[in-house]
Design an enzyme around this catalytic site. Structure first.
Site, PDB file in Angstrom:
ATOM      1  N   CYS A   7     -33.009 -15.415 -67.746  1.00 11.98           N
ATOM      2  CA  CYS A   7     -34.088 -14.967 -68.633  1.00 11.98           C
ATOM      3  C   CYS A   7     -34.632 -16.117 -69.462  1.00 11.98           C
ATOM      4  O   CYS A   7     -33.863 -16.881 -70.047  1.00 11.98           O
ATOM      5  CB  CYS A   7     -33.571 -13.870 -69.562  1.00 11.98           C
ATOM      6  SG  CYS A   7     -34.878 -13.170 -70.592  1.00 11.98           S
ATOM      7  N   CYS A  55     -33.481 -14.551 -77.204  1.00 10.96           N
ATOM      8  CA  CYS A  55     -32.825 -13.556 -78.050  1.00 10.96           C
ATOM      9  C   CYS A  55     -31.380 -13.986 -78.334  1.00 10.96           C
ATOM     10  O   CYS A  55     -30.572 -14.119 -77.423  1.00 10.96           O
ATOM     11  CB  CYS A  55     -32.840 -12.199 -77.373  1.00 10.96           C
ATOM     12  SG  CYS A  55     -34.493 -11.655 -76.857  1.00 10.96           S
ATOM     13  N   CYS A  67     -37.538   5.585 -75.485  1.00 12.65           N
ATOM     14  CA  CYS A  67     -36.185   5.304 -75.928  1.00 12.65           C
ATOM     15  C   CYS A  67     -36.211   3.966 -76.642  1.00 12.65           C
ATOM     16  O   CYS A  67     -36.647   2.963 -76.068  1.00 12.65           O
ATOM     17  CB  CYS A  67     -35.254   5.256 -74.724  1.00 12.65           C
ATOM     18  SG  CYS A  67     -33.621   4.607 -75.088  1.00 12.65           S
ATOM     19  N   CYS A  94     -30.261   4.261 -65.886  1.00 13.63           N
ATOM     20  CA  CYS A  94     -31.110   3.315 -66.605  1.00 13.63           C
ATOM     21  C   CYS A  94     -31.219   2.032 -65.791  1.00 13.63           C
ATOM     22  O   CYS A  94     -30.219   1.357 -65.546  1.00 13.63           O
ATOM     23  CB  CYS A  94     -30.516   3.015 -67.975  1.00 13.63           C
ATOM     24  SG  CYS A  94     -30.309   4.498 -68.989  1.00 13.63           S
ATOM     25  N   CYS A 104     -34.607   6.074 -66.284  1.00 15.86           N
ATOM     26  CA  CYS A 104     -35.210   5.335 -67.396  1.00 15.86           C
ATOM     27  C   CYS A 104     -35.358   3.886 -66.972  1.00 15.86           C
ATOM     28  O   CYS A 104     -34.415   3.291 -66.447  1.00 15.86           O
ATOM     29  CB  CYS A 104     -34.322   5.434 -68.634  1.00 15.86           C
ATOM     30  SG  CYS A 104     -34.919   4.492 -70.066  1.00 15.86           S
ATOM     31  N   CYS A 160     -28.163 -12.176 -76.846  1.00 15.72           N
ATOM     32  CA  CYS A 160     -28.122 -11.805 -75.432  1.00 15.72           C
ATOM     33  C   CYS A 160     -27.426 -12.851 -74.565  1.00 15.72           C
ATOM     34  O   CYS A 160     -27.759 -14.041 -74.616  1.00 15.72           O
ATOM     35  CB  CYS A 160     -29.540 -11.567 -74.925  1.00 15.72           C
ATOM     36  SG  CYS A 160     -29.588 -10.967 -73.220  1.00 15.72           S
ATOM     37  N   ARG A 175     -27.570   7.760 -79.036  1.00 15.95           N
ATOM     38  CA  ARG A 175     -26.689   7.284 -77.974  1.00 15.95           C
ATOM     39  C   ARG A 175     -25.778   6.179 -78.472  1.00 15.95           C
ATOM     40  O   ARG A 175     -26.232   5.198 -79.047  1.00 15.95           O
ATOM     41  CB  ARG A 175     -27.519   6.775 -76.800  1.00 15.95           C
ATOM     42  CG  ARG A 175     -26.672   6.291 -75.634  1.00 15.95           C
ATOM     43  CD  ARG A 175     -27.546   5.935 -74.454  1.00 15.95           C
ATOM     44  NE  ARG A 175     -28.373   7.078 -74.101  1.00 15.95           N
ATOM     45  CZ  ARG A 175     -29.404   6.998 -73.281  1.00 15.95           C
ATOM     46  NH1 ARG A 175     -29.738   5.842 -72.755  1.00 15.95           N
ATOM     47  NH2 ARG A 175     -30.116   8.066 -72.999  1.00 15.95           N
TER      48      ARG A 175
END
Length: 422
Positions: A65, A69, A202, A109, A142, A72, A272
């Site tokens: 990626c 962030c 979400c 997901c 999702c 992460c 959740r």
């Protein structure tokens, strides 16, 4: 306790607490913890009974990626020893999803690292959605692919996606200290695009990055204003090789207070319990079931979770039941609003309000619901908390070094030849 009586009364009426009341929940003592859990539990049972919805993550593309962030393990410059692979084929993703469905998951997901999908990526994901739905009748899907471009949410909806996840993660005030390659406003816009396309939105948060109580309340109230149908609460997994590797700021008691606060602010929303529950709640996970009505089954994106059978045993032992595929998760007023095209109102009233039923679930290792950036140059973000912050007792070895054994990198499931832990 007058505060808790007031919050229960408000929660049963879908009346929102004040910011001061939300802050007061986070400030309660350990001696008051069971009272806080019991109070929030009354609100949870009012809207969701004793049902627990199971969700299952499939990491379609791991690592690689270009976003920065801080939390992460898949970020730009991450030295975490995670699995790295490019897009799974639709049939591979469908086989991975089948393991979760067999374990009782009613929502799959689909997650991919990156700033956001190209149109070709959306084509890949639509074929994957179709493959999963063809093999698993009635399953919810999702998607969590990062920042969306115009028309992409509509294409996902047309392909059969039921929901879209994109987490706010932290307060707007501190967001720039966590991520520099995209903005807080970018995330808000993507959630709104998903809602406008008729997808169940979400969006959630990550706790444990060194944020203050005010930051936590700010992000939960911002989520309330966005009005997603589900709010995943992640607890930071401090991966070695990431800027926040030393951020061990959570205790089981604080995690429970955070979950209770979220339940009071969003009483009728699917809350959740997501990434980091095994690391930070540990033996107190069953108490969290009195606050949340949804969890992830098995492993996460890049870290190992509790064994799927252990999750099922925990739910049964605590006196709860797995939500069946034929059961509607959301209370009737929210489900009806979603079916009628939620997310199109110019002025969403916020989760839990009486004026509007609202709109939109997801989580991962630390709420990375995708980071990503095209062509971003590597830079070192600034952690919210000090790098030399005190590490809580129970999180260190005798010599004071952080307990790295609490974080297990995923080596099985999607992208490997080993069976998933579902």
């Amino acid at each position: 306790m007058d505060l808790l009586n007031t919050l229960v009364d408000k929660g049963l009426r879908r009346e929102l607490p004040t910011r001061e009341e939300a802050l007061a929940v986070l400030a309660t003592s350990d001696d008051e913890l069971l009272d806080v859990v019991a109070a929030a539990g009354k609100v949870r049972r009012q809207w969701f009974g004793r049902r627990v919805k199971l969700n299952y993550l499939v990491n379609l593309k791991s690592g690689l990626c270009p976003e920065d962030c801080s939390y992460c393990s898949q970020r730009l410059g991450s030295k975490a020893g995670i699995l790295k692979y490019t897009w799974l084929k639709p049939e591979e993703a469908s086989r991975a999803a089948a393991a979760g469905v067999a374990g009782g998951a009613k929502r799959v997901c689909l997650v991919a690292s990156g700033r956001g999908p190209t149109d070709r990526d959306v084509d890949r994901v639509t074929k994957t959605i179709e493959a999963i739905k063809e093999e698993n009748e009635g399953i919810e899907v999702c998607a969590c692919l990062g920042l969306l471009s115009d028309g992409q949410a509509d294409r996902l909806r047309s392909a059969g996606a039921d929901a879209y996840n994109h987490n706010l993660n932290t307060s707007e005030e501190t967001y720039g200290a966590i991520t520099t390659t995209h903005t807080y406003a970018d995330r808000v816009e993507t959630v709104q695009q998903a809602q406008a396309a008729g997808l169940s939105a979400c969006s959630g948060l990550i706790a444990g990055m060194g944020e203050s109580d005010k930051d936590l309340v700010d992000v939960v109230f911002a989520l309330r204003d966005l009005d997603p149908d589900s709010v995943p609460v992640n607890f930071l997994i401090p991966f070695e090789g990431t800027p926040l590797a030393k951020e061990w700021n959570l205790t089981p008691q604080r995690c429970l207070r955070i979950l209770a606060m979220v339940r009071f602010v969003c009483p009728d929303v699917e809350v959740r319990l997501a990434g980091g529950r095994e690391v930070h709640l540990r033996s107190m996970q069953p108490l969290a079931l009195h606050l949340v009505n949804s969890i992830f089954l098995g492993d996460y994106l890049t870290s190992e979770g509790q064994a799927g059978q252990a999750d099922l045993d925990m739910i049964a032992d605590a006196g709860f039941e797995v939500e069946g595929a034929g059961t509607t998760t959301l209370p009737r007023h929210r489900a009806d609003a979603l079916a009628g095209g939620c997310g199109t109102s110019a002025e969403p009233a916020g989760c839990g309000t009486q004026e509007s039923a609202g709109c939109g679930s997801h989580g991962d290792d630390s709420g990375c619901g995708p980071c990503g950036g095209h062509g971003a140059q590597e830079r070192e973000p600034v952690a919210v908390a000090r790098a030399d912050a005190d590490v809580p007792a129970g999180r260190t070895e005798a010599n004071g070094a952080p307990r790295t054994d609490l974080v297990a990198v995923r080596r099985r499931g999607a992208g490997t030849d080993l069976a998933p832990n579902a």
